[in-house]
Design an enzyme around this catalytic site. Structure first.
Site, mmCIF file in Angstrom:
data_model
loop_
_atom_site.group_PDB
_atom_site.id
_atom_site.type_symbol
_atom_site.label_atom_id
_atom_site.label_comp_id
_atom_site.label_asym_id
_atom_site.label_seq_id
_atom_site.Cartn_x
_atom_site.Cartn_y
_atom_site.Cartn_z
ATOM 1 N N ASP A 15 25.461 -8.680 4.821
ATOM 2 C CA ASP A 15 25.713 -9.754 3.849
ATOM 3 C C ASP A 15 27.179 -9.810 3.441
ATOM 4 O OD1 ASP A 15 24.979 -11.835 1.937
ATOM 5 O OD2 ASP A 15 25.388 -10.305 0.423
ATOM 6 N N GLU A 74 10.723 5.613 2.204
ATOM 7 C CA GLU A 74 11.840 5.452 1.273
ATOM 8 C C GLU A 74 13.173 5.668 1.993
ATOM 9 O OE1 GLU A 74 8.228 5.667 -0.971
ATOM 10 O OE2 GLU A 74 8.950 6.909 0.672
ATOM 11 N N LEU A 120 0.798 -1.225 0.000
ATOM 12 C CA LEU A 120 0.000 0.000 0.000
ATOM 13 C C LEU A 120 0.831 1.277 0.000
ATOM 14 C CD1 LEU A 120 -2.753 -1.137 2.535
ATOM 15 C CD2 LEU A 120 -2.647 -1.534 0.069
ATOM 16 N N CYS A 121 2.132 1.159 -0.178
ATOM 17 C CA CYS A 121 3.010 2.324 -0.250
ATOM 18 C C CYS A 121 2.941 2.880 -1.679
ATOM 19 C CB CYS A 121 4.430 1.894 0.094
ATOM 20 S SG CYS A 121 5.583 3.216 0.427
#
Length: 157
Positions: free
Chosen positions: A127, A113, A74-75
């Site tokens: 990572d 964002e 829903l963004c």
């Protein structure tokens, strides 16, 4: 007061921002990753076997901000005009502080964002350094400032 993301039938819906004024909107966010001294020195000395850790994390963070609407239900998809991801190396605590800035001219804010940029950059750092330290800790992800729109300027105290 009704919910902005639930319609009259109780179904999830994207908020309608059509009637909102277009304004310059900006948000800044930060997050931290704590690692062992050996992993921190490997990162600082650019000895990671996977390559340039900070450059890769910067690109990943920028890409993350651009794909926020694909990741968060829903963004709104936004036409970002600026995304910056920066790093502060904190040698006393073997941590890296990641900051982001997202900006646009539009009808809805860019906090998600900015948070996504920081989070994806932190995940990339994890990572790329996990072979040296699988026990790293990502923490303190938060919005620092936002501006624009009806609610105007906001800054973390």
């Amino acid at each position: 007061m009704g919910f902005t993301h639930i319609d009259q039938y109780g179904q999830a819906t994207m908020a309608d921002v059509t009637g909102k004024a277009v304004s310059v909107r900006e948000a800044k966010a930060e997050g931290m990753i704590r690692m062992s001294e050996s992993a921190y020195l490997m990162l600082v000395d650019q000895k990671c076997k996977k390559g340039d850790v900070l450059a890769t994390a910067r690109i990943a963070g920028i890409q993350g901000a651009k794909k926020c609407a694909e990741l968060i239900p829903l963004c709104h998809p936004l036409a970002l005009t600026k995304v910056a991801v920066d790093f502060e190396l904190l040698s006393q605590s073997n941590q890296v502080r990641v900051t982001s800035l997202c900006k646009l001219q539009g009808q809805t804010g860019v906090e998600m964002e900015a948070l996504t940029a920081v989070t994806i950059a932190l995940l990339t750092l994890f990572d790329m350094c996990k072979a040296e330290d699988p026990l790293m800790e990502i923490h303190s992800i938060r919005v620092l400032t936002k501006s624009g729109g009806k609610s105007g300027q906001w800054e973390r105290g």
